[in-house]
Design a protein around this motif. Structure first.
Motif, PDB file in Angstrom:
ATOM      1  N   VAL A 158       0.891  -1.220   0.013  1.00 48.00           N
ATOM      2  CA  VAL A 158       0.075   0.039   0.202  1.00 48.00           C
ATOM      3  C   VAL A 158       0.851   1.319  -0.026  1.00 48.00           C
ATOM      4  CG1 VAL A 158      -2.134  -1.233   1.176  1.00 48.00           C
ATOM      5  CG2 VAL A 158      -0.018   0.087   2.582  1.00 48.00           C
ATOM      6  N   PRO A 159       0.319   2.179  -0.543  1.00 46.85           N
ATOM      7  CA  PRO A 159       1.224   3.754  -0.604  1.00 46.85           C
ATOM      8  C   PRO A 159       1.591   3.850   0.868  1.00 46.85           C
ATOM      9  CG  PRO A 159      -0.813   3.854  -2.085  1.00 46.85           C
ATOM     10  CD  PRO A 159      -0.893   2.684  -1.218  1.00 46.85           C
ATOM     11  N   PRO A 160       2.887   4.547   0.707  1.00 46.46           N
ATOM     12  CA  PRO A 160       3.423   4.991   2.139  1.00 46.46           C
ATOM     13  C   PRO A 160       2.494   6.050   2.929  1.00 46.46           C
ATOM     14  CG  PRO A 160       4.832   5.529   0.320  1.00 46.46           C
ATOM     15  CD  PRO A 160       3.806   4.830  -0.439  1.00 46.46           C
ATOM     16  N   THR A 161       2.557   6.155   4.149  1.00 47.25           N
ATOM     17  CA  THR A 161       2.035   7.196   4.872  1.00 47.25           C
ATOM     18  C   THR A 161       2.881   8.205   5.198  1.00 47.25           C
ATOM     19  OG1 THR A 161       0.559   5.518   5.731  1.00 47.25           O
ATOM     20  CG2 THR A 161       0.492   7.768   6.781  1.00 47.25           C
ATOM     21  N   ALA A 162       2.877   9.567   4.866  1.00 49.53           N
ATOM     22  CA  ALA A 162       3.969  10.609   5.167  1.00 49.53           C
ATOM     23  C   ALA A 162       4.130  10.705   6.403  1.00 49.53           C
ATOM     24  CB  ALA A 162       3.537  11.817   4.457  1.00 49.53           C
ATOM     25  N   GLY A 163       5.353  10.634   6.942  1.00 47.56           N
ATOM     26  CA  GLY A 163       5.577  10.876   8.383  1.00 47.56           C
ATOM     27  C   GLY A 163       5.195   9.880   9.333  1.00 47.56           C
ATOM     28  N   ARG A 164       5.069   8.484   8.849  1.00 47.02           N
ATOM     29  CA  ARG A 164       4.737   7.443   9.548  1.00 47.02           C
ATOM     30  C   ARG A 164       5.821   7.111  10.570  1.00 47.02           C
ATOM     31  NH1 ARG A 164       4.922   1.692   9.605  1.00 47.02           N
ATOM     32  NH2 ARG A 164       3.440   0.928  10.857  1.00 47.02           N
ATOM     33  N   GLU A 165       5.303   6.838  12.001  1.00 46.62           N
ATOM     34  CA  GLU A 165       6.306   6.519  12.795  1.00 46.62           C
ATOM     35  C   GLU A 165       6.665   5.039  13.572  1.00 46.62           C
ATOM     36  OE1 GLU A 165       5.584   9.500  16.043  1.00 46.62           O
ATOM     37  OE2 GLU A 165       6.366  11.265  14.899  1.00 46.62           O
ATOM     38  N   VAL A 166       7.269   4.709  14.114  1.00 49.30           N
ATOM     39  CA  VAL A 166       7.029   3.421  15.016  1.00 49.30           C
ATOM     40  C   VAL A 166       6.267   3.800  16.208  1.00 49.30           C
ATOM     41  CG1 VAL A 166       8.445   1.756  16.381  1.00 49.30           C
ATOM     42  CG2 VAL A 166       9.435   2.976  14.497  1.00 49.30           C
ATOM     43  N   ASN A 167       5.226   2.890  16.295  1.00 45.81           N
ATOM     44  CA  ASN A 167       4.033   3.443  17.012  1.00 45.81           C
ATOM     45  C   ASN A 167       3.978   2.631  18.400  1.00 45.81           C
ATOM     46  OD1 ASN A 167       2.698   5.374  15.071  1.00 45.81           O
ATOM     47  ND2 ASN A 167       2.214   3.767  13.974  1.00 45.81           N
ATOM     48  N   PHE A 168       4.825   1.789  18.770  1.00 49.49           N
ATOM     49  CA  PHE A 168       4.852   1.179  19.961  1.00 49.49           C
ATOM     50  C   PHE A 168       6.312   0.680  20.417  1.00 49.49           C
ATOM     51  CE2 PHE A 168       3.944  -1.688  16.290  1.00 49.49           C
ATOM     52  CZ  PHE A 168       4.797  -2.669  16.609  1.00 49.49           C
ATOM     53  N   GLY A 169       6.409   0.287  21.592  1.00 51.73           N
ATOM     54  CA  GLY A 169       7.708  -0.205  22.205  1.00 51.73           C
ATOM     55  C   GLY A 169       8.714   1.004  22.289  1.00 51.73           C
ATOM     56  N   VAL A 170       9.973   0.511  22.758  1.00 54.82           N
ATOM     57  CA  VAL A 170      10.905   1.291  23.304  1.00 54.82           C
ATOM     58  C   VAL A 170      11.447   2.446  21.945  1.00 54.82           C
ATOM     59  CG1 VAL A 170      11.904  -0.279  24.826  1.00 54.82           C
ATOM     60  CG2 VAL A 170      12.856  -0.300  22.699  1.00 54.82           C
ATOM     61  N   ASN A 171      10.881   2.074  20.776  1.00 52.56           N
ATOM     62  CA  ASN A 171      11.516   2.958  19.984  1.00 52.56           C
ATOM     63  C   ASN A 171      10.297   3.903  19.341  1.00 52.56           C
ATOM     64  OD1 ASN A 171      14.275   1.839  19.217  1.00 52.56           O
ATOM     65  ND2 ASN A 171      13.312  -0.024  18.622  1.00 52.56           N
ATOM     66  N   LYS A 172       9.188   3.827  20.155  1.00 50.59           N
ATOM     67  CA  LYS A 172       7.977   4.535  19.758  1.00 50.59           C
ATOM     68  C   LYS A 172       8.298   6.049  19.607  1.00 50.59           C
ATOM     69  CE  LYS A 172       3.478   5.710  21.634  1.00 50.59           C
ATOM     70  NZ  LYS A 172       3.549   6.976  21.372  1.00 50.59           N
TER      71      LYS A 172
END
Ligand SMILES: [Fe+2]
Ligand SMILES: [Fe+2]
Length: 477
Positions: free
Chosen positions: A82-96
């Motif tokens: 699926v197309p990328p989402t601009a500005g997407r982040e790691v949303n959980f865990g220690v790297n959130k």
């Protein structure tokens, strides 16, 4: 395979394959091996049929489901994210809060490869498990549906192989080859997960498999669609669009068998399973036993109730919870707890454990909620015909080989039993050799006339892609 045009035509994709020389070389090597596998292990005797199939040729609304007649070896297995989402982040865990990874973080490389290989291994496995079923299909409509599921599981394998080839170099290429070498049920080189080594010997088993086991796929893909490794998340997100059809095939397949049985029972005012069988339909008790089997082996696929692997996958940001970003909490789970079942002093009890270690169990519970809703819909069909029988999900600990319940003998009601006591009642609860013989005897030969259905299954409500039910979905040539 030399020009861009050839690539888009042969391997529809949105990953710029035409310009990626490294990926091209890897796929040029792997693709012939894949075709060898398809000829050997794909649907039996099907290579020359024209099948009315959908093919994904792009990710937009018009392109993701193109319908036409295709010979399956010429199916265009594509690669789509699926197309990328601009500005997407790691949303959980220690790297959130970090930007989502576009490349494999070095320290998580082997963990991530293991996740991808385990998912990838299930895809060809189910094709292998189902390869003989076309020979005894209950209708042309159903035959087309199993082939659709099979080619899409093939594409799901491509999706995982793309990730291995593109992001894991030499060891990725070796893993991609190994995915074509393992065989479902093989004593020396089996598929990785248990349920994918079980036979799928008949159409009731196939529908149970697509209802229960493909739905495990949905939940695994959903939690990988939350991954901080963006290419994996985007790949799995697209796979979920196809998975929905597989579960539809399963739910309506079992539903149509249940409907036909309930119809016959009501018409003849019969309840005795032997008398029901004598009328050429599958008794509800046998359907219940198949349900018990497929449900319990699928529950095992979620892994141990208490799992440090699941905790690592989450903490690192590689595998989230189902609908992670819709959950209102800290997405770290440092102090949270979760209830898991276990056996203590001969009884099933619940205990609170750290939520991080209970992530498999949590995903299993999410899954069970959805499965229960499907069983309720089957029961509505039975009820509508005025039949008193109801299908039920057995206790979570019934017939489990992985997790807290493994090694115990638990009844469908959740009673902890002795091994001998459980074995004495096994054939009430699980399909027996006689059940399989009965079901298979009913499914001799296939129904090939458009619009005709085997006696043991009701026709569907409607056909595929606006076509009528009596459409010629498969041309045998
Ligand atoms: Fe799949
Ligand atoms: Fe599937």
């Amino acid at each position: 395979m030399t020009s861009n045009i050839d690539y888009i035509d042969k391997i529809p994709n949105n990953v710029d394959l035409g310009r990626d020389r490294v990926l091209q070389r890897a796929l040029e090597h792997w693709q012939p091996a894949y075709m060898g596998w398809w000829y050997d292990m794909g649907p039996n005797e099907s290579h020359n049929y024209d099948v009315y199939l959908r093919t994904a040729i792009s990710v937009d609304a018009e392109g993701w489901a193109q319908f036409d007649y295709v010979k399956m070896p010429q199916y265009r297995w594509g690669i789509f994210l699926v197309p990328p989402t601009a500005g997407r982040e790691v949303n959980f865990g220690v790297n959130k809060g970090q930007p989502a990874w576009q490349d494999v973080p070095g320290e998580y490389r082997s963990m991530l490869r293991r996740i991808i290989v385990t998912q990838g291994d299930t895809e060809p496995a189910s094709v292998e498990q189902q390869r003989m079923l076309g020979m005894c299909a209950p209708s042309m409509y159903d035959l087309r549906n199993i082939y659709q599921v099979n080619v899409e599981e093939g594409r799901h394998l491509w999706a995982m192989v793309y990730l291995l080839h593109r992001y894991f170099g030499r060891d990725g290429r070796e893993e991609a080859e190994a995915l074509l070498d393992r065989r479902s049920g093989d004593a020396d080189n089996p598929r990785i997960l248990g349920a994918f080594n079980e036979p799928t010997p008949d159409w009731l088993a196939f529908y149970m498999f697509t209802f229960f086991t493909d739905r495990d796929g949905k939940f695994q893909l959903s939690s990988l669609a939350e991954s901080g490794f963006d290419p994996l998340a985007r790949t799995c997100r697209f796979m979920l669009t196809e998975e929905a059809h597989h579960m539809f095939v399963g739910e309506t397949g079992v539903g149509r068998i249940v409907e036909r049985t309930a119809q016959v029972m009501a018409e003849h005012h019969l309840e005795d399973p032997g008398q029901v069988r004598a009328l050429g339909v599958i008794d509800l008790q046998t359907i219940q036993r198949y349900l018990n089997f497929h449900y319990s082996v699928t529950l095992d696929l979620f892994g141990g109730d208490v799992s440090s692997n699941a905790a690592s996958y989450y903490t690192t940001g590689l595998k989230g919870r189902y609908e992670e970003t819709k959950i209102a909490d800290d997405h770290q789970l440092t102090d949270a707890t979760y209830k898991v079942g276990t056996v203590s002093n001969g009884r099933v009890i619940e205990e609170e454990i750290p939520a991080l270690n209970a992530l498999n169990e949590r995903l299993r519970d999410d899954y069970i909620g959805e499965v229960q809703a499907g069983v309720d819909r089957w029961n509505k069909v039975i009820e509508k015909h005025g039949v008193a029988f109801r299908l039920t999900l057995p206790h979570k600990g019934f017939h489990r080989e992985i997790g807290n319940y493994a090694g115990y003998h638990i009844s469908p009601d959740g009673e902890v039993m002795t091994e001998a006591g459980w074995n004495a009642r096994r054939d009430e609860w699980m399909p027996s050799a006689a059940d399989y013989t009965f079901v298979q005897a009913m499914m001799q030969g296939r129904v090939v006339e458009p619009g005709k259905f085997a006696n043991w299954i009701a026709p569907p409500r409607r056909g595929i892609h606006t076509k009528p039910i009596d459409f010629e979905y498969v041309r045998f040539n």
